[in-house]
Design an enzyme around this catalytic site. Structure first.
Site, PDB file in Angstrom:
ATOM      1  N   VAL A 264       0.828  -1.210   0.000  1.00  0.00           N
ATOM      2  CA  VAL A 264       0.000   0.000   0.000  1.00  0.00           C
ATOM      3  C   VAL A 264       0.859   1.256   0.000  1.00  0.00           C
ATOM      4  CG1 VAL A 264      -1.701   1.316   1.313  1.00  0.00           C
ATOM      5  CG2 VAL A 264      -1.940  -1.165   1.116  1.00  0.00           C
TER       6      VAL A 264
ATOM      7  N   THR B 297       3.546   1.322  -3.140  1.00  0.00           N
ATOM      8  CA  THR B 297       2.916   1.682  -4.412  1.00  0.00           C
ATOM      9  C   THR B 297       2.764   3.186  -4.545  1.00  0.00           C
ATOM     10  OG1 THR B 297       1.716  -0.417  -4.525  1.00  0.00           O
ATOM     11  CG2 THR B 297       0.849   1.401  -5.836  1.00  0.00           C
TER      12      THR B 297
ATOM     13  N   ARG C 190       8.202  -9.763  -3.508  1.00  0.00           N
ATOM     14  CA  ARG C 190       8.253 -11.215  -3.306  1.00  0.00           C
ATOM     15  C   ARG C 190       7.691 -11.967  -4.499  1.00  0.00           C
ATOM     16  NH1 ARG C 190       5.593 -12.836   2.241  1.00  0.00           N
ATOM     17  NH2 ARG C 190       6.284 -14.881   1.482  1.00  0.00           N
TER      18      ARG C 190
ATOM     19  N   LYS D   9       9.031   0.518  11.947  1.00  0.00           N
ATOM     20  CA  LYS D   9       9.031   0.804  13.389  1.00  0.00           C
ATOM     21  C   LYS D   9       9.447  -0.400  14.220  1.00  0.00           C
ATOM     22  CE  LYS D   9       4.069   0.032  13.150  1.00  0.00           C
ATOM     23  NZ  LYS D   9       4.003   0.069  11.672  1.00  0.00           N
TER      24      LYS D   9
ATOM     25  N   GLY E   9     -12.334  -0.938   7.162  1.00  0.00           N
ATOM     26  CA  GLY E   9     -10.943  -1.018   6.723  1.00  0.00           C
ATOM     27  C   GLY E   9      -9.950  -0.340   7.630  1.00  0.00           C
TER      28      GLY E   9
ATOM     29  N   LYS F 165       6.483   2.402  18.538  1.00  0.00           N
ATOM     30  CA  LYS F 165       6.578   3.845  18.282  1.00  0.00           C
ATOM     31  C   LYS F 165       6.997   4.594  19.537  1.00  0.00           C
ATOM     32  CE  LYS F 165       3.095   3.445  14.653  1.00  0.00           C
ATOM     33  NZ  LYS F 165       1.678   3.675  14.284  1.00  0.00           N
TER      34      LYS F 165
END
Length: 435
Positions: A19, A22, A51, A111, A193, A211
């Site tokens: 995501v 891209t 991959r 992270k 989502g 974080k």
């Protein structure tokens, strides 16, 4: 009139094309000319390691850029910048180290790796005299790494409070605004989502803990790993907890909390749900947004707010680092590395101090309040307020304490549960953001 020779292109390779990757690739290709002007040299995306090649067919990115041989890509010897957006510990660590050893600077959003083994990456970057930048690793598009590492480098940061996980903030916000329970709010987050099919890393606090480790290391110039961070998730937060917070003018948030004592000798780093006053700036952070609240000696209170995840927002942070690192390559310099000169003690959670909101189910009869108050007094936990709710079999005492050690509060709760007139301690939640 003489003209200078054109600058050599800055060659960029990328590891991963999910995501975030891209979006990074699309911006690099679409805006190459403009980015080149900002850098002072042409920028060229020369390879992307993935991959599986078959997954790249639907992407609007030239197919010739893709390869499955990540090691060969990062060690080709002519790269200036390697962007790592595959995540996880391995093979990301191996590939980042190989890239640095081969002469490339690194921009990463990883992270988990930084929180677990950031010192190894830093040492490799220093040895190679190359940059290691990671703005996207903490809070998506929100610029917080650079302010802590550079803008506030001359100040004394005293405290960092952060909402650094959008999934948990969406869930808690839904529980606050609709009265839903945790399970229903999680289902809604997954439907929209905002939560993964397996939300463990988010709802159990692992993401926020990584974080927090990064933020604490930057803020206090000391090495902090994820193993140093006390972590609690939000799975035990109930609708009743959220309602109780509302009754005292507060909201429940999952907070990453990094604090240093006045002497600068001890640091506390923790992630857990907490009640904060509705008047606190973090209380107004809604939905899947993130925010980081910084308190420093000279600058005072600062808040950084924005989308903490998502392809385009995170790509913005990655590209900001790419431009900075590319400029350094053009100028033949590299930026700040790890600052761990302080190396202060990281406290165990039992020695951390805060306030507490405790709900105690009790029998409705004389002497109960005195016995409960005695349990708090024995362990030197001072009570700020106490009120009774319900009568008879529904009687409950709600106690808000002054600041106390976490270990002292735990011992108090243990004694309360042993009292004959106490049916149970139904909720214990920390209270933060109160002066």
């Amino acid at each position: 009139m003489t003209t200078s020779a054109p600058a050599r292109p800055i060659r960029i390779a990328m590891l991963g094309c999910g995501v975030v990757g891209t979006e990074v690739a699309r911006f690099l290709l679409r805006d190459a000319e403009e980015l080149g002007r900002r850098v002072g040299a042409p920028v060229e995306l020369v390879g992307i390691a993935v991959r599986r090649l078959e997954r790249t067919r639907s992407l609007d990115i030239p197919s010739e850029l893709f390869t499955t041989d990540a090691k060969a890509l990062v060690t080709r010897g002519d790269l200036d910048v390697v962007i790592e957006v595959i995540g996880g510990i391995e093979p990301a660590r191996e590939l980042i180290l190989a890239a640095l050893e081969s002469g490339a600077s690194v921009v990463t959003a990883n992270k988990a790796l930084l929180a677990e083994d950031g010192d190894t990456l830093y040492e490799a970057a220093v040895k190679a005299e190359r940059d290691l930048y990671y703005e996207a690793a903490v809070a998506g598009a929100i610029p917080i790494v650079r302010p802590l590492r550079e803008s506030l480098a001359g100040d004394r940061v005293e405290r960092v409070l952060g909402i650094v996980n959008g999934t948990t903030n969406f869930i808690l916000d839904a529980m606050t605004t609709t009265g839903a329970g945790f399970d229903d709010a999680l289902d809604e987050a997954q439907r929209l989502g905002f939560a993964e099919a397996d939300p463990t890393a988010d709802v159990e606090g692992f993401d926020a803990a990584a974080k927090a480790a990064i933020l604490a290391g930057l803020a206090f110039h000391t090495r902090v790993t994820i193993a140093d961070v006390h972590r609690e998730g939000i799975t035990e937060v109930t609708a009743a907890d959220v309602a109780s917070a509302s009754e005292i003018g507060s909201v429940v948030k999952l907070l990453a909390i990094c604090e240093i004592d006045p002497e600068g000798s001890q640091v506390s780093v923790r992630v857990h749900p907490a009640m904060i006053p509705a008047t606190h700036p973090l209380a107004s952070v809604r939905g899947a947004y993130n925010a980081v609240f910084v308190e420093s000696e000279a600058a005072g209170q600062l808040m950084f707010y924005g989308p903490g995840a998502g392809g385009a927002p995170t790509a913005s942070a990655v590209l900001g680092d790419v431009v900075t690192v590319a400029r350094h390559r053009v100028d033949g310099v590299f930026g700040p590395g790890e600052t761990v000169h302080a190396q202060v003690e990281v406290l165990d959670i039992g020695r951390a101090r805060t306030r507490y909101h405790v709900q105690i189910d009790v029998e409705d009869r004389p002497g109960v309040l005195a016995a409960v108050a005695e349990a708090f007094a024995v362990h030197d936990v001072s009570i700020k307020t106490v009120r009774q709710e319900g009568r008879g079999g529904d009687a409950q005492l709600v106690v808000v304490t002054h600041e106390a050690d976490d270990a002292a509060l735990a011992a108090t709760v243990g004694q309360l549960r042993d009292l004959e007139m106490v049916r149970g301690v139904s909720s214990v939640m920390r209270v933060e953001g109160v002066s």
